[in-house]
Write an enzyme that holds these catalytic residues in place. Structure first.
Site, PDB file in Angstrom:
ATOM      1  N   LYS A 153      -3.525  -7.734   5.295  1.00  0.00           N
ATOM      2  CA  LYS A 153      -3.315  -8.590   4.118  1.00  0.00           C
ATOM      3  C   LYS A 153      -2.955 -10.003   4.533  1.00  0.00           C
ATOM      4  O   LYS A 153      -2.188 -10.222   5.451  1.00  0.00           O
ATOM      5  CB  LYS A 153      -2.193  -8.013   3.254  1.00  0.00           C
TER       6      LYS A 153
ATOM      7  N   LYS B 243       8.350   6.142  -5.093  1.00  0.00           N
ATOM      8  CA  LYS B 243       7.314   6.346  -6.097  1.00  0.00           C
ATOM      9  C   LYS B 243       7.981   6.375  -7.455  1.00  0.00           C
ATOM     10  O   LYS B 243       9.170   6.651  -7.570  1.00  0.00           O
ATOM     11  CB  LYS B 243       6.590   7.663  -5.837  1.00  0.00           C
TER      12      LYS B 243
ATOM     13  N   ASP C 192       5.889   8.441   5.066  1.00  0.00           N
ATOM     14  CA  ASP C 192       4.640   7.911   4.537  1.00  0.00           C
ATOM     15  C   ASP C 192       4.617   6.380   4.569  1.00  0.00           C
ATOM     16  O   ASP C 192       3.572   5.777   4.794  1.00  0.00           O
ATOM     17  CB  ASP C 192       4.461   8.421   3.096  1.00  0.00           C
TER      18      ASP C 192
ATOM     19  N   ARG D 221     -20.182  16.776   5.250  1.00  0.00           N
ATOM     20  CA  ARG D 221     -20.712  18.117   5.096  1.00  0.00           C
ATOM     21  C   ARG D 221     -21.831  18.164   4.061  1.00  0.00           C
ATOM     22  O   ARG D 221     -22.710  19.003   4.121  1.00  0.00           O
ATOM     23  CB  ARG D 221     -19.567  19.043   4.675  1.00  0.00           C
TER      24      ARG D 221
ATOM     25  N   HIS E 133      -3.293  -0.913   6.793  1.00  0.00           N
ATOM     26  CA  HIS E 133      -3.998  -1.928   5.994  1.00  0.00           C
ATOM     27  C   HIS E 133      -3.080  -3.051   5.535  1.00  0.00           C
ATOM     28  O   HIS E 133      -3.531  -4.115   5.172  1.00  0.00           O
ATOM     29  CB  HIS E 133      -4.729  -1.287   4.807  1.00  0.00           C
TER      30      HIS E 133
ATOM     31  N   GLU F  92       6.172   1.745  -5.720  1.00  0.00           N
ATOM     32  CA  GLU F  92       4.960   2.146  -6.415  1.00  0.00           C
ATOM     33  C   GLU F  92       5.349   2.647  -7.790  1.00  0.00           C
ATOM     34  O   GLU F  92       6.420   3.232  -7.955  1.00  0.00           O
ATOM     35  CB  GLU F  92       4.248   3.267  -5.643  1.00  0.00           C
TER      36      GLU F  92
ATOM     37  N   LYS G 275      -3.530   6.164   9.127  1.00  0.00           N
ATOM     38  CA  LYS G 275      -2.261   6.877   9.110  1.00  0.00           C
ATOM     39  C   LYS G 275      -2.462   8.214   8.402  1.00  0.00           C
ATOM     40  O   LYS G 275      -3.391   8.338   7.619  1.00  0.00           O
ATOM     41  CB  LYS G 275      -1.193   6.032   8.416  1.00  0.00           C
TER      42      LYS G 275
ATOM     43  N   HIS H  38       4.408   0.969   7.430  1.00  0.00           N
ATOM     44  CA  HIS H  38       4.349  -0.335   6.752  1.00  0.00           C
ATOM     45  C   HIS H  38       5.661  -1.115   6.851  1.00  0.00           C
ATOM     46  O   HIS H  38       5.691  -2.261   7.272  1.00  0.00           O
ATOM     47  CB  HIS H  38       4.007  -0.160   5.278  1.00  0.00           C
TER      48      HIS H  38
END
Lengths: 507, 377
Positions: free
Chosen positions: A203, A359, A256, A62, A199, A237, A169, A261
C-alpha cells in the site's frame, strides 16, 4: 533486465519499470483472491504497459477447463474488478499468453503438463524460462505443491533464467511451524527467490511512512522518546468471520493480523534510518527493531483478548462469534487482541507501543497514531487548555489514506480558549486515482525481483518470537473477554490504557 | 459553482475563488500545482476538457488564458479582463478560472496570472497551439517550472524542432515527445529480450508528425547508429525496424492501436500501443516536474544531423522538408483566415515567420554541431 541495453537510462524517468520476459503461474486460480485481486492486477499492469511483450499467465486448478474457459474466467474477473478501463487491444495482447492446466496438487501428470506448458510458452511467447509460481492455496497444501515443483524440475533455474515462489500468509501459526514451512520452501527455492506477500506493505501509505520519516526534516527530530508519549497501531474490521470459520477458529486475531501486518507497521514506524532504500538495508533495520521488542512483564495486565458477542453493527443486527456457523460454543479463539510492547533501544526506551486489532469493531480502519507528550509547561491557565488533548500525527493506512496532524489552536473570540484541531493531508486529494493497487505493485516487484516490500524469513520468525509467549499465556490463563459487536472492543482494553493515564483513540 | 466577473482584476478573481470554496463547504485546498493553459478561443474548450480529465490524477488550479482578438483599432486601445471562476463540481477535482484578455492587457497576461498562482506549488504552462519559439523567454513561460508545447500542432513541425533545440531550457517539454513513451518503452523492452548489437534503424510514420523525428533522434542518440526516417500514410508512427547482428527486430503498428513485435528467432507477439488522448498525455506530463534530460539529449541530436546520419541517399526527405519550409502557406492558410485581421495574433506569430525567413540552419548543418556537443555529458 539487461544493463547493457543502450535504450535504458536511469535518467529517463518516463520509461516505466517493465518486467523482463516472464510468466506467472497461479495455483488455486479459481479462488477468491485470484479472481478479485490477482487477475485484475495482472490486467491493470498490462494496461499500464508494465508487462513485457509475451507475458504469460498460467492457471492451475482442479476444475475441468479448456484454455478458452480460463480466458473467459479471467475476462469476467477483469471486467468486474480491474481498476483501469477495459481495452480490447490490451486484452488481445494478454490472451495470447494464457494457458490452463487442469489437475490436483498430487497429480504427477498434471505437473508434467505444467512443465510442457511452460516449455511451450518459452517457445511461443519468449518467456525465457522466467516463471513465478503464486501459491494461492491453503497452507496445508504448501509442502505438497512445493515438493511437486521440485520433483518435476519446475523450480530449477537454468541458463540465467529465474524461478520464484510467491506465498501468502499465514506463514505458519507459531515459530515452530513457521520454521518448518521456511525449511520446506527453502529446500526448493533459494531464500532470495521466495516472496512472502504481506499486501499491507504494497500500500502506498505504508511506503509513505518511510518517505514521511526519512525524506523530511520536520518529523524525524521529534520521532523519539523525548517527545513521543506512546504509539497506537490499530487495524479494525467491521465484518465478522463470515465463511472463514474453518480457517479462523484456533488461529484468532493476534496470529491473523498482529503477527504480520501490525508488527510490520511497528517495524516501519520505529526503525532507524536505513543506509539506503534497498532490500538488504531495509530488512536489516526492520530485523534490528523487531529483535529489540520487549514483551510486557505482566501479560495479564498488558494484553487483552476478546470475542464479539451479539449486537448491532452499523444498523444491522449481528450474531456473536460463538454463534457463528462452524464455531465450537466453547471456543477460546480471540477475535480481538490488544497488546502493549516496548522497544529496548535508545530511541524508544519507555515508550509503549499499543497494538490492537479486531473483528466487528466500530468501523473498518487501519492507522498508526504517534501521540506526543503534553507541553511540560503551559503559560495559559488550565481553563484555557481544558479541551486541549495531546498532539498527534496519525498515518491513515486505509480507508481514506492520508496523514492527519492534531494540534491545539485558539478558538476565535475574546477569551483565550485552546482546542484541538486537525490538519489533513489526503492522498485522494493531492494525488488521485493513479496509485496502483497493492497487488499490482507486489506482482510487478516479484517479476522484477525487487524484494523491498516483502518480509524476510528472519522477520517472520522474529514476529513469531514476539507473539508466541503471549499466545502461550492466553492458552493457559483465563478466556477471552466479551465485547458487543459494533463497539470498540472490551472494557478490559480501555482499562489497560487507563492504568497509565492514556486512552485509545477513536479512529 | 460558477461565478462570472466582467471587467475585473486578479484580486477580485482571488476573492471569488475563496468565496466559492467557502460556499461549497470545502475551504481546504489540496491542489498540487497550477496549470496555465495559454490558448485561443477556438482551442480553449478541448484543452480545458483534456486538462480537467488530467486533473483527476493531479488536482490543480487551472488558469485558462485566452487572448481575445480585437477586431478594430478602437477595440485595441481598450483593455479589459473577464473571468469565469469555477469551483466544486463544475471544475472537477480542482478549481478553474477562465481568463479572457481584451486589448492591451493581452500583452501583459503574466500580470494577471502571477497573483493567481497557488503559493509554493509548481507552475506548468501549456500552449496547445501557437507556442512561442523560446518558451522559457516568454513572459508566461518564465513563471513556470515546466513548459509544455506541442509541435504536432505546429505549421512546420520539423523546423520548430530545430528551433526548440536551440532554445531548449531545462523544464521544456513537448507533447510530441510524450506521445512516444509507449513506443520507447516497448523498444527498450524488445532490446531487453536479446543480446544483439543494433546496426541501423528505420523509423516510419506519417509526414508532419514530429513524434517520428523525435523517436528517430532518440534512437540515434542512444544507439549511435544511422537512423532513417521514412514516410507512410499513418496514422502517426507506423513502424520501427532495427537491423541487428542477430537479425531484424520490428515493431509494426498499422492501425494505431495493436502492434506486432517481431524478433528474429522468436514468435511474433501482439502488443497494445494505442494512440493516446490529450488528457492522458497531460497526465503523464504532469507526473514528473523535473527537467527531462532524455528529451533534451534527443532533441539536441538535431533534425539535420538525423538526415545526414543516414548516409544512403535519401533525397526525398530533405528535399521535401525544404520545399515545405518554403511553402508553408497551404496549411497555415486555414488558420490565418480564421484569425483574419488579428494584430495580436499576428504579433504572436511574428517571430515564427521571421525564423522561417532567416532559416540559416537548413543550409549550414555544421552550425549546429557545437550546440549538440556541449550537451552530451
Amino acid at each position: 533486465m539487461s544493463s547493457s541495453n543502450p535504450l535504458r537510462d536511469p535518467a529517463d524517468r518516463r520509461l516505466p519499470r517493465i518486467a523482463g520476459p516472464s510468466g506467472l503461474v497461479i495455483f488455486g486460480v479459481t479462488g477468491d483472491l485470484s479472481r478479485k485481486k490477482l487477475m485484475p492486477a495482472v490486467y491493470d499492469l498490462a494496461n499500464r504497459g508494465l508487462l513485457p511483450p509475451g507475458f504469460s499467465l498460467v492457471g492451475f486448478a482442479r476444475r475441468e477447463w479448456a484454455h478458452e474457459d480460463f480466458a473467459q474466467e479471467v475476462h469476467d474477473a477483469v471486467k468486474e474488478h480491474a481498476r483501469t478501463p477495459f481495452r480490447e487491444e490490451v486484452w488481445q495482447q494478454l490472451i495470447q499468453g494464457m494457458r490452463f492446466v487442469q489437475g490436483t496438487f498430487d497429480d504427477d501428470d498434471a505437473f508434467e503438463r505444467l512443465r510442457s506448458t511452460i516449455e511451450e510458452l518459452d517457445k511461443a511467447q519468449g518467456t525465457g524460462g522466467n516463471f513465478a509460481f503464486y501459491l494461492s492455496v491453503p497452507p496445508s497444501a504448501f509442502p505438497v505443491v512445493i515438493q511437486q515443483l521440485k520433483k518435476h524440475q519446475l523450480a530449477d533455474q537454468t541458463g540465467g533464467s529465474w524461478r520464484r515462489a510467491v506465498i501468502e500468509k499465514p506463514f505458519g501459526h507459531n515459530l515452530a511451524s513457521a520454521e518448518e514451512l521456511n525449511k520446506v520452501v527453502h529446500e526448493v527455492f533459494a531464500p532470495d527467490q521466495v516472496f512472502r506477500i504481506d499486501h499491507y506493505l504494497g500500500k502506498e501509505t505504508v511506503q509513505n511512512i518511510l518517505a514521511l520519516r526519512f525524506a523530511n526534516t520536520m518529523f524525524e527530530p521529534i520521532w523519539n522518546r523525548s517527545l513521543v508519549d506512546h504509539v497506537q497501531i490499530t487495524m479494525a474490521e467491521d465484518i465478522g468471520i463470515g465463511g472463514r470459520a474453518g480457517y479462523y477458529d484456533g488461529i484468532g486475531a493476534a496470529r491473523d493480523v498482529i503477527q504480520n501486518h501490525l508488527l510490520q507497521l511497528l517495524a516501519l514506524t520505529a526503525m532507524e534510518e536505513p543506509a539506503s532504500f534497498d532490500a538488504d538495508a531495509l530488512a536489516a533495520e526492520k530485523t534490528k527493531v523487531l529483535g529489540a521488542v520487549r514483551l510486557p512483564k505482566d501479560m495479564g495486565r498488558d494484553t487483552v483478548r476478546g470475542q464479539y458477542s451479539a449486537g448491532w453493527q452499523g444498523g444491522e443486527k449481528v450474531i456473536g462469534y460463538l454463534d457463528e456457523d462452524g464455531i465450537d460454543a466453547s471456543s477460546k479463539t480471540d477475535t480481538y487482541a490488544a497488546i502493549k510492547l516496548e522497544i529496548d533501544n535508545r530511541r524508544w526506551a519507555g515508550v509503549p507501543f499499543y497494538l490492537r486489532t479486531g473483528k466487528r469493531l466500530g468501523r473498518r480502519v487501519t492507522e498508526i497514531a504517534v501521540v506526543f507528550q503534553r507541553a511540560p509547561h503551559s503559560p495559559f491557565d488550565s481553563t484555557a487548555t481544558e479541551e486541549l488533548g495531546s498532539n498527534a500525527i496519525v498515518i491513515r493506512v486505509q480507508p481514506d489514506e492520508g496523514v492527519t496532524v492534531r494540534f491545539g489552536s485558539k478558538v476565535p473570540g475574546t477569551s483565550m480558549e485552546i482546542r484541538d484541531v486537525s490538519m489533513d493531508f489526503a492522498y485522494g486529494e493531492s494525488f488521485t486515482e493513479s496509485s496502483p493497487e497493492a497487488y499490482e505493485r507486489l506482482i510487478l516487484d516479484v517479476l522484477l525481483g525487487d524484494s523491498n516490500l516483502f518480509p524476510r524469513t528472519e522477520e517472520v520468525e522474529l514476529s513469531w518470537k514476539i507473539l508466541d509467549p503471549i499466545e502461550e499465556y492466553w492458552d493457559k490463563n483465563g478466556k477471552p473477554a466479551q465485547y458487543a459487536a459494533g463497539t470498540w472492543g472490551p472494557v478490559e482494553a480501555d482499562e489497560m490504557l487507563e492504568r497509565h493515564g492514556r486512552s485509545w483513540r477513536r479512529p | 459553482m460558477k461565478t462570472d466577473l466582467t471587467d475585473t482584476t486578479a484580486s477580485k478573481v482571488n476573492k471569488a475563488l475563496v468565496q466559492g470554496r467557502r460556499a461549497i463547504g470545502t475551504p481546504a485546498v489540496g491542489m498540487v500545482l497550477t496549470l496555465v493553459i495559454v490558448t485561443d478561443e477556438e482551442n480553449a474548450y478541448d484543452a480545458l476538457r483534456a486538462a480537467s480529465d488530467a486533473a483527476h490524477e493531479h488536482p490543480s488550479r487551472t488558469l485558462v488564458v485566452i487572448k481575445r482578438v480585437s477586431r478594430s483599432p478602437r477595440d485595441r486601445t481598450q483593455s479589459r479582463l473577464d473571468a469565469e471562476v469555477r469551483v466544486g463540481a463544475d471544475a472537477g477535482t480542482g478549481e478553474t478560472v477562465v481568463l479572457r484578455l481584451y486589448g492591451e492587457v493581452a500583452d501583459h497576461a503574466q500580470s494577471v496570472v502571477l497573483p493567481l498562482l497557488l503559493p509554493d506549488a509548481p507552475v506548468v504552462v501549456w500552449w496547445p497551439v501557437n507556442a512561442p519559439l523560446d518558451p522559457a523567454k516568454d513572459p508566461l513561460g518564465a513563471l513556470a517550472q515546466r513548459r509544455v508545447t506541442d509541435t504536432y500542432a505546429s505549421e512546420q513541425p520539423v523546423r520548430d524542432l530545430a528551433t526548440r533545440s536551440r532554445a531548449y531550457t531545462p523544464g521544456d517539454t513537448d507533447l510530441s515527445w510524450t506521445r512516444i513513451t509507449p513506443w520507447r518503452s516497448m523498444l527498450a523492452a524488445a532490446l531487453d529480450q536479446v543480446t544483439c548489437e543494433v546496426r541501423a534503424v528505420e523509423v516510419e510514420g506519417e509526414e508532419f508528425n514530429p513524434s517520428c523525428e523525435l523517436l528517430a533522434m532518440w534512437l540515434a542518440d542512444r544507439l549511435d547508429v544511422p537512423v532513417k526516417r521514412s514516410l507512410s500514410s499513418g496514422p502517426g508512427l507506423t513502424a520501427v525496424r532495427m537491423d541487428t547482428n542477430c537479425g531484424p527486430i520490428k515493431l509494426d503498428r498499422a492501425d494505431g492501436s495493436l502492434a506486432t513485435l517481431s524478433i528474429e528467432g522468436q514468435p511474433d507477439r501482439a502488443v497494445a500501443l494505442k494512440r493516446r488522448e490529450t488528457a492522458e498525455l497531460m497526465a503523464e506530463e504532469l507526473r514528473r516536474l523535473d527537467p527531462d534530460d532524455t528529451y533534451a539529449s534527443a532533441l539536441r541530436y538535431g533534425v539535420d544531423r538525423l538526415k545526414s546520419s543516414w548516409s544512403a541517399p535519401a533525397p526525398r526527405v530533405p528535399g521535401d522538408s525544404v520545399a515545405k519550409g518554403e511553402r508553408g502557406e497551404p496549411k497555415s492558410d486555414g488558420r490565418a483566415r480564421l484569425a483574419l485581421p488579428a494584430p495580436v495574433e499576428a504579433a504572436a506569430k511574428a517571430p515564427a515567420s521571421q525564423a522561417a525567413a532567416e532559416e540559416p540552419v537548413r543550409q549550414e548543418p555544421p552550425a549546429l554541431e557545437p550546440v549538440r556537443k556541449a550537451t552530451t555529458k
